[in-house]
Design a protein around this motif. Structure first.
Motif, PDB file in Angstrom:
ATOM      1  N   MET A  66       0.858  -1.322  -0.102  1.00 18.44           N
ATOM      2  CA  MET A  66      -0.016   0.039   0.061  1.00 18.44           C
ATOM      3  C   MET A  66       0.900   1.296   0.123  1.00 18.44           C
ATOM      4  O   MET A  66       0.648   2.535  -0.799  1.00 18.44           O
ATOM      5  CB  MET A  66      -1.187  -0.042   1.257  1.00 18.44           C
ATOM      6  N   ARG A  67       2.016   1.250   0.754  1.00 16.46           N
ATOM      7  CA  ARG A  67       2.788   2.300   1.040  1.00 16.46           C
ATOM      8  C   ARG A  67       3.518   2.688  -0.507  1.00 16.46           C
ATOM      9  O   ARG A  67       3.729   3.944  -0.740  1.00 16.46           O
ATOM     10  CB  ARG A  67       3.593   2.337   1.897  1.00 16.46           C
ATOM     11  N   THR A  68       3.830   1.759  -1.169  1.00 11.02           N
ATOM     12  CA  THR A  68       4.573   1.740  -2.522  1.00 11.02           C
ATOM     13  C   THR A  68       3.699   2.338  -3.401  1.00 11.02           C
ATOM     14  O   THR A  68       4.198   3.116  -4.123  1.00 11.02           O
ATOM     15  CB  THR A  68       5.252   0.239  -2.715  1.00 11.02           C
ATOM     16  N   TYR A 361       4.086  -3.427 -10.599  1.00 10.85           N
ATOM     17  CA  TYR A 361       4.490  -3.837  -9.016  1.00 10.85           C
ATOM     18  C   TYR A 361       3.252  -4.698  -8.641  1.00 10.85           C
ATOM     19  O   TYR A 361       3.295  -5.683  -7.885  1.00 10.85           O
ATOM     20  CB  TYR A 361       4.627  -2.483  -8.083  1.00 10.85           C
ATOM     21  N   LEU A 362       1.949  -4.255  -8.896  1.00 10.57           N
ATOM     22  CA  LEU A 362       0.864  -4.950  -8.097  1.00 10.57           C
ATOM     23  C   LEU A 362       0.514  -6.078  -8.810  1.00 10.57           C
ATOM     24  O   LEU A 362       0.271  -7.188  -8.165  1.00 10.57           O
ATOM     25  CB  LEU A 362      -0.438  -4.084  -8.039  1.00 10.57           C
ATOM     26  N   VAL A 363       0.671  -6.233 -10.284  1.00 12.72           N
ATOM     27  CA  VAL A 363       0.461  -7.582 -11.088  1.00 12.72           C
ATOM     28  C   VAL A 363       1.686  -8.583 -10.428  1.00 12.72           C
ATOM     29  O   VAL A 363       1.421  -9.765 -10.415  1.00 12.72           O
ATOM     30  CB  VAL A 363       0.885  -7.325 -12.690  1.00 12.72           C
ATOM     31  N   ARG A 364       2.663  -8.219 -10.339  1.00  7.91           N
ATOM     32  CA  ARG A 364       3.842  -8.942  -9.576  1.00  7.91           C
ATOM     33  C   ARG A 364       3.648  -9.469  -8.343  1.00  7.91           C
ATOM     34  O   ARG A 364       3.827 -10.685  -8.096  1.00  7.91           O
ATOM     35  CB  ARG A 364       5.290  -8.084  -9.691  1.00  7.91           C
ATOM     36  N   TRP A 365       2.986  -8.687  -7.412  1.00  9.57           N
ATOM     37  CA  TRP A 365       2.704  -9.173  -6.205  1.00  9.57           C
ATOM     38  C   TRP A 365       1.506 -10.234  -6.305  1.00  9.57           C
ATOM     39  O   TRP A 365       1.618 -11.185  -5.670  1.00  9.57           O
ATOM     40  CB  TRP A 365       2.185  -7.682  -5.568  1.00  9.57           C
TER      41      TRP A 365
END
Length: 426
Positions: A66-68, A361-365
Motif C-alpha cells: 500500500m505504501r509503495t 508492481y501490483l501484477v507482480r505481487w
C-alpha cells in the motif's frame, strides 16, 4: 512469512469500526457527503493506530504494498508541483494523498480482523440494492428514496444528481459474480445479466465497456464451454435489449446524423472525420486533443496534478471547442475523460512512468501469491483490471470519488491476498 499484527484488543474494537467505515467508503458513496465522512473517520483511526502501535504497523500484511502504491502516486504530484498551473489544487491533492496512508492502514486493519467473504457479501448486497433501486426508478420514474430520473430520461438510481451508478456497478461487478462462479455458475450468470442490464439502461458507454469486460472475466472463469456459450449469447441479448430500452441510447441512435460532417463540402476530409468522431464520442476528441497539447508543451511533468481545468483554455487550439470558457459548456471540463490521457496531461512522463510501475508492481505481487491468496484477491484484482483498462473513457486517477473507490479496491485486494497467503502458509 510476514508477521501479522500483534494487537490483542485491536481486532475486537477499533478494527471493527475500521471494517465498518471501510465498507462505508462504498456504501455511502451515493448518500449526503459521499465518501468524505467515512474517509475522515478512517483517517482518525489510522492515525491512532500509527502512533499507538508503530512497531506492529510497520510489519502489517499489505502495508508495504500500500505504501509503495501511494508513493508512486505521490511522486508525480510532487514533481509537477513547482511547474503547476494551479499550484493550490496540486498541493491539495498531494496533502490528501498523504492522508491516505492512514486511511489505508485503517482499511487493512479492519479487513484483517474479519473473514474476506464478509466484505464481499456486504458489497454484493450493496451493489444489488443499487441495481434493484435503479430498476424501480426505470419502471416507476422514482426510486425507493423518491429520487426521479434525470430530465433527459437518464437512469441515475440512488446517486441522484450524478452519473456514477453505471461506473460503480460496472467496475465492481466481479465482486458479485466471481465468488459464485465455482459453486453456482448459473447464479453468477443470472447476477451478471441483471447488473449488465441495469448498466445498459443507465446509458453510459464507458460503463457498458466496464460491463463487457466483467462479462469477459466471467466467461474466462466459467467451467465448461456450455456455460460460456450460454453466457455469451445471453449477454449480447441483454445488452442489446438495454440499449433499445434506454432513453439515452435511443436518443443517440435516432437523433444523431452519422454522416453530417462527412457529407458537408465546407470541411476537408480530415476535418470532417475529426468532427464526426468527436460528435460520436460526445466531444471527447477535442478534450483529448487539448490534453495532447498540454503533454507536448510540458512532456516531463505536465500542467500539474488537478490543474487540467485551469490549463484547458490555454492549450485548446480549436475555435469550435465548447469546453473552453467561451464555449459555454456548463461546468467546463476538469479531467480528460481517460485515465492515461489525464496522467500524461497533468503529470507528464513522470506520471505515466509511475502509473506503469504501479501496475507492474501490483501484477507482480498478485502473481507471487499462492493459489489460495489469488482466489481471495481475484474479485478485487479483476475490478481494478477493469478500471485501468486503457481502451475506455474513465475518470482521471486523482478525481476524488473515483480515487477513493479504486483505493478501497486496492486495500481490499491486498488484505484478501495476504490473508490467503497466511492461510496457505499455516
Amino acid at each position: 512469512m510476514r508477521s501479522t499484527m500483534r494487537l490483542p484488543g485491536l481486532i475486537e474494537t477499533p478494527a471493527g469500526w475500521a471494517w465498518l467505515f471501510g465498507f462505508m467508503l462504498i456504501f455511502w458513496a451515493p448518500l449526503p457527503g459521499e465518501q468524505r465522512l467515512p474517509a475522515i473517520f478512517l483517517a482518525i483511526l489510522g492515525i491512532w493506530l500509527h502512533f499507538r502501535h508503530r512497531e506492529d504497523v510497520a510489519i502489517f500484511p499489505g502495508m508495504r504494498e500500500m505504501r509503495t502504491t501511494l508513493a508512486l502516486l505521490i511522486l508525480p504530484c510532487l514533481a509537477s508541483l513547482p511547474f503547476s498551473l494551479a499550484p493550490r489544487d496540486t498541493l491539495g491533492i498531494l496533502l490528501v494523498l498523504i492522508t491516505f496512508h492512514w486511511i489505508g492502514l485503517a482499511i487493512l486493519a479492519g479487513l484483517a480482523g474479519k473473514p474476506p467473504r464478509w466484505m464481499l457479501l456486504a458489497l454484493a448486497a450493496t451493489l444489488c440494492f443499487w441495481a434493484v433501486d435503479a430498476l424501480v426508478q426505470w419502471v416507476f420514474g422514482v426510486d425507493f428514496l423518491g429520487v426521479p430520473r434525470a430530465p433527459s430520461g437518464r437512469l441515475l438510481g440512488i446517486f441522484g444528481d450524478n452519473q456514477r451508478l453505471g461506473f460503480m456497478l460496472g467496475v465492481m461487478m466481479p465482486l458479485v459474480i466471481l465468488p459464485l462462479v465455482r459453486d453456482r455458475p448459473y447464479t453468477a450468470m443470472a447476477c451478471y445479466g441483471f447488473l449488465a442490464f441495469i448498466v445498459g439502461l443507465v446509458g453510459s458507454r464507458a460503463a457498458m465497456v466496464f460491463a463487457v469486460l466483467a462479462g469477459a472475466v466471467l466467461l474466462y472463469r466459467l467451467p465448461g464451454w456450455r456455460h460460456r456459450l450460454g453466457l455469451l449469447s445471453a449477454g449480447l441479448a441483454i445488452l442489446a435489449a438495454a440499449i433499445l430500452l434506454s432513453p439515452i441510447h435511443s436518443q443517440r441512435i435516432l437523433e444523431r446524423n452519422y454522416t453530417a460532417y462527412l457529407d458537408n463540402p465546407a470541411y476537408s476530409r480530415g476535418e470532417a472525420l475529426f468532427l464526426q468522431v468527436d460528435d460520436f464520442l460526445s466531444g471527447r476528441l477535442k478534450i483529448w486533443s487539448t490534453a495532447g497539447n498540454m503533454f507536448l508543451a510540458r512532456p516531463l511533468t505536465g500542467v500539474g496534478a488537478g490543474a487540467f481545468d485551469e490549463a484547458y483554455d490555454r492549450y485548446s487550439t480549436r475555435p469550435d471547442d465548447q469546453f473552453t470558457a467561451r464555449g459555454g459548456y456548463p461546468g467546463g471540463v476538469y479531467h480528460a475523460h481517460q485515465l492515461y490521457v489525464s496522467s500524461a496531461a497533468e503529470t507528464g512522463l513522470v506520471g505515466l512512468a509511475c502509473l506503469a510501475a504501479m501496475i507492474a508492481y501490483l501484477v507482480r505481487w498478485y502473481r507471487r501469491l499462492p493459489p489460495q491468496g489469488r482466489e481471495h484477491a481475484a474479485p478485487y484484482a479483476y475490478s481494478l483490471l477493469i478500471a485501468f483498462f486503457p481502451f475506455n473513457s474513465q475518470h482521471g486517477i486523482y478525481i476524488g470519488w473515483w480515487f477513493m473507490t479504486l483505493f478501497f479496491l486496492l486495500c481490499a485486494m491486498l488484505a484478501a491476498g495476504e490473508r490467503g497467503r497466511a492461510e496457505a502458509s499455516s
